[in-house]
Design an enzyme around this catalytic site. Structure first.
Site, short mmCIF file in Angstrom:
data_model
loop_
_atom_site.label_atom_id
_atom_site.label_comp_id
_atom_site.label_asym_id
_atom_site.label_seq_id
_atom_site.Cartn_x
_atom_site.Cartn_y
_atom_site.Cartn_z
N GLY A 1 2.78 0.14 3.58
CA GLY A 1 3.35 1.19 2.76
C GLY A 1 2.27 2.19 2.43
O GLY A 1 1.08 1.86 2.44
N GLN B 1 -1.69 8.75 -2.38
CA GLN B 1 -2.80 8.11 -1.69
C GLN B 1 -3.42 9.01 -0.62
O GLN B 1 -4.54 8.77 -0.19
CB GLN B 1 -2.35 6.80 -1.04
CG GLN B 1 -2.01 5.71 -2.04
CD GLN B 1 -1.57 4.46 -1.33
OE1 GLN B 1 -0.40 4.30 -0.99
NE2 GLN B 1 -2.53 3.57 -1.08
N CYS C 1 -4.38 -3.05 -1.36
CA CYS C 1 -3.99 -1.65 -1.35
C CYS C 1 -5.01 -0.87 -0.53
O CYS C 1 -6.21 -1.10 -0.65
CB CYS C 1 -3.94 -1.13 -2.79
SG CYS C 1 -3.46 0.59 -2.93
N LEU C 2 -4.52 0.07 0.25
CA LEU C 2 -5.41 0.90 1.05
C LEU C 2 -6.33 1.73 0.18
O LEU C 2 -7.43 2.10 0.61
CB LEU C 2 -4.59 1.82 1.97
CG LEU C 2 -3.76 1.09 3.03
CD1 LEU C 2 -2.89 2.09 3.79
CD2 LEU C 2 -4.63 0.30 3.98
N HIS D 1 5.41 -1.84 -5.35
CA HIS D 1 4.00 -1.48 -5.25
C HIS D 1 3.84 0.03 -4.98
O HIS D 1 3.08 0.71 -5.66
CB HIS D 1 3.33 -2.30 -4.14
CG HIS D 1 1.90 -1.96 -3.89
ND1 HIS D 1 0.86 -2.78 -4.26
CD2 HIS D 1 1.32 -0.87 -3.30
CE1 HIS D 1 -0.29 -2.22 -3.91
NE2 HIS D 1 -0.04 -1.07 -3.33
N GLU D 2 4.57 0.53 -3.98
CA GLU D 2 4.45 1.95 -3.63
C GLU D 2 5.02 2.84 -4.73
O GLU D 2 4.48 3.90 -5.03
CB GLU D 2 5.13 2.24 -2.28
CG GLU D 2 4.52 1.51 -1.10
CD GLU D 2 3.01 1.69 -0.97
OE1 GLU D 2 2.49 2.76 -1.31
OE2 GLU D 2 2.34 0.74 -0.51
N HIS E 1 2.59 3.73 -7.42
CA HIS E 1 1.67 4.83 -7.10
C HIS E 1 2.21 6.17 -7.59
O HIS E 1 1.43 7.04 -7.98
CB HIS E 1 1.43 4.92 -5.59
CG HIS E 1 0.43 3.96 -5.07
ND1 HIS E 1 -0.90 4.00 -5.42
CD2 HIS E 1 0.56 2.93 -4.19
CE1 HIS E 1 -1.55 3.03 -4.79
NE2 HIS E 1 -0.69 2.37 -4.04
#
Length: 185
Positions: free
Chosen positions: A45, A50, A100-101, A142-143, A146
């Protein structure tokens, strides 16, 4: 085009994102670039903040989240979420190790409900509503976080947050191994 991923400590990750309009400049290109960036970075995701865009948009492709050949839904769970609104979270509390990225190299247990009902627009601005459970519900939550300036590290236990404080500080300074383009604060 591969976009640089903002790393923890970058201010865009802590802002509440604004809604996307149909005339958002080059939205189709941004969505394609987000998928390409997510795949190149080995993510499942990716939210627009991000990659430096404080708008309410995220993409997911949860195929990598299951080894169960019978889990056809998760293997085909590829979506674009524009202006999503979580209508309900439900079910049991489930603990799962998340990463997480934007926080590379750090994985921690996070408790989330195992179900979510969400309303959103797809890439064609067609309104959708879905009820999700299991891995798909987790990645969506999670996304979605953000978009409200929340990182998974905010959801770990208080004692773990204290223990990983130094690691997070190092990550925000660029002290981590990387295999994808990043943007530091």
């Amino acid at each position: 085009m591969i976009l640089p991923i903002s790393i923890i400590g970058t201010s865009v990750l802590r802002k509440k994102a604004v809604e996307v309009t149909k005339d958002y400049p080059e939205l189709e290109t941004l969505i394609a670039d987000m998928f390409e960036t997510m795949y190149k970075s080995d993510g499942v995701g990716l939210a627009a903040p991000q990659v430096g865009h404080s708008i309410r948009l995220f993409v997911v492709d949860a195929a990598a989240m299951t080894d169960d050949e019978n889990d056809v839904f998760t293997k085909s769970f590829k979506r674009v979420f524009i202006n999503p609104e979580i209508l309900e979270v439900f079910g049991s509390d489930c603990t799962y190790e998340e990463g997480c990225l934007s926080v590379p190299g750090l994985h921690e247990n996070v408790i989330r409900k195992d179900g979510v009902r969400i309303k959103y627009f797809d890439e064609n601005f067609v309104e959708k509503e879905e009820t999700l459970s299991g891995p798909s519900a987790r990645v969506v939550q999670h996304e979605y976080d953000h978009l409200d300036g929340i990182l998974f590290t905010d959801k770990v236990s208080a004692i773990r947050r204290r223990l990983i404080k130094g690691k997070i500080a190092n990550i925000s300074k660029g002290k981590f191994e990387r295999h994808y383009k990043v943007k530091l604060a």
